[in-house]
Write an enzyme that holds these catalytic residues in place. Structure first.
Site, short mmCIF file in Angstrom:
data_model
loop_
_atom_site.label_atom_id
_atom_site.label_comp_id
_atom_site.label_asym_id
_atom_site.label_seq_id
_atom_site.Cartn_x
_atom_site.Cartn_y
_atom_site.Cartn_z
N ASP A 62 0.82 -1.21 0.00
CA ASP A 62 0.00 0.00 0.00
C ASP A 62 0.85 1.26 0.00
OD1 ASP A 62 -2.47 -1.17 -0.15
OD2 ASP A 62 -2.87 -1.11 2.00
N ASN A 92 -3.94 8.75 2.33
CA ASN A 92 -4.45 8.02 3.50
C ASN A 92 -4.69 8.97 4.66
OD1 ASN A 92 -4.82 5.38 2.76
ND2 ASN A 92 -3.19 4.54 4.02
N ASP A 152 -1.60 10.82 22.31
CA ASP A 152 -0.35 10.28 21.76
C ASP A 152 -0.17 10.66 20.30
OD1 ASP A 152 0.25 9.14 24.16
OD2 ASP A 152 0.09 7.06 23.50
N ALA A 198 -6.79 2.50 7.92
CA ALA A 198 -5.38 2.42 8.31
C ALA A 198 -5.19 2.91 9.75
CB ALA A 198 -4.54 3.22 7.32
N TYR A 199 -4.37 3.93 9.96
CA TYR A 199 -4.03 4.40 11.31
C TYR A 199 -5.29 4.83 12.06
CZ TYR A 199 -0.69 6.41 14.70
OH TYR A 199 0.06 6.69 15.80
#
Length: 309
Positions: free
Chosen positions: A69, A138, A168, A180-181
């Site tokens: 990716d 993304n 964080d 994703a994240y």
């Protein structure tokens, strides 16, 4: 399409030789031209043209991304000012964006040549990071340096203050990036057909603690507050700035910024749904093997299943 021009975008470290050789052999049979960035000249046969790094997209009809990716996102960013269809060849571990496996490549190239494919349109985030213009297909992430405080930032939408974060990491994603994240941080899954910007804090300590979903027409501004710990800025997983303790990131949504080749959209969606379901299984790779049919387990033998990420 008469004589198709293919631009090759290679994974920076993986061995892509077998795939490149397959493409080069196909190109020789079909009078197609191949090009690659100058920095990758040592990784391709002599028959492949070498062009300046910033001209590959402009001199290609289709880009072929060979990797995972991350390589696919790099190809999309490369063509953002003049979108070209990007075909993803899967050499990674999970590959949400990629559809073609290496054995399927010759047939996929045949369909590229005849125009027998559709394109999936992708949006991106156009970001001003302390005066530097970057794009993210993304996500763009503000992330703390471990052991040195937290990301302490305010959120403003169309100039109106929403609140602050102490966390964080702070993830701003597109619908594509929602898997994703942002997803790992607890954010929602957004359909690629939906225009949206998602702001998700990871491990929030105080302030806004849930995802905020915004319309594509709204302008997002994240500004570090006094006392914030050192913050790195990542764009699609690439660090573009380190140890910032002040400054702002302005983010807007750009429609129709990338084109992804789809050969079998229905099968691609089914594969993506399966990959997402596997991410939610609290099992080790060797435990996943036990879920496979007995015949497939015997076929795999003692080969190790790769990690999901």
């Amino acid at each position: 399409m008469d004589r198709i021009r293919l631009g090759l975008v290679l994974h920076p470290t993986r061995d892509v030789t077998p795939v490149v050789d397959t493409i080069a052999a196909w190109a020789a049979r079909h009078d197609a031209t191949l090009a690659v960035r100058a920095k990758d000249r040592h990784r391709v046969p002599e028959s492949v043209r070498v062009v300046p790094d910033d001209q590959l997209a402009g001199r290609s009809d289709v880009l072929v991304s060979i990797g995972g990716d991350g390589t696919m996102l790099s190809a999309l960013r490369m063509a953002v000012n003049d979108p070209k269809p990007v075909l993803g060849v899967h050499l990674g571990k999970l590959g949400f964006l990629l559809e073609v496996e290496p054995p399927e490549l010759p047939a996929a190239l045949d369909r590229l040549r005849t125009g027998d494919y559709t394109v999936e349109v992708h949006s991106c985030l156009a970001c001003d990071v302390c005066g530097d213009d970057v794009v993210a297909f993304n996500d763009i992430v503000l992330i703390r340096r471990p052991g040195q405080g937290f990301v302490n930032a305010t959120l403003a939408v169309d100039g109106q203050q929403y609140g602050y974060y102490r966390c964080d990491a702070l993830v701003v994603s597109t619908p594509t990036g929602s898997t994703a994240y942002s997803y790992a941080a607890g954010g929602p899954l957004i359909s690629p057909a939906t225009g949206a910007v998602v702001v998700t804090p990871s491990a929030p300590m105080s302030g806004i603690s849930r995802s905020v979903v915004l319309s594509p027409g709204e302008q997002v501004r994240l500004e570090l507050r006094p006392g914030s710990g050192p913050v790195a800025v990542e764009v699609d997983g690439l660090v573009i700035r380190e140890d910032s303790t002040s400054g702002a990131v302005d983010i807007s949504y750009r429609h129709d910024a990338g084109l992804v080749v789809r050969l079998d959209p229905r099968r691609y969606q089914e594969r993506s749904q399966l990959k997402l379901s596997l991410l939610d299984l609290p099992l080790l790779p060797e435990q996943l093997r036990e879920l496979l049919p007995e015949g497939l387990r015997r076929q795999l033998g003692r080969r190790e299943l790769p990690p999901l990420r």
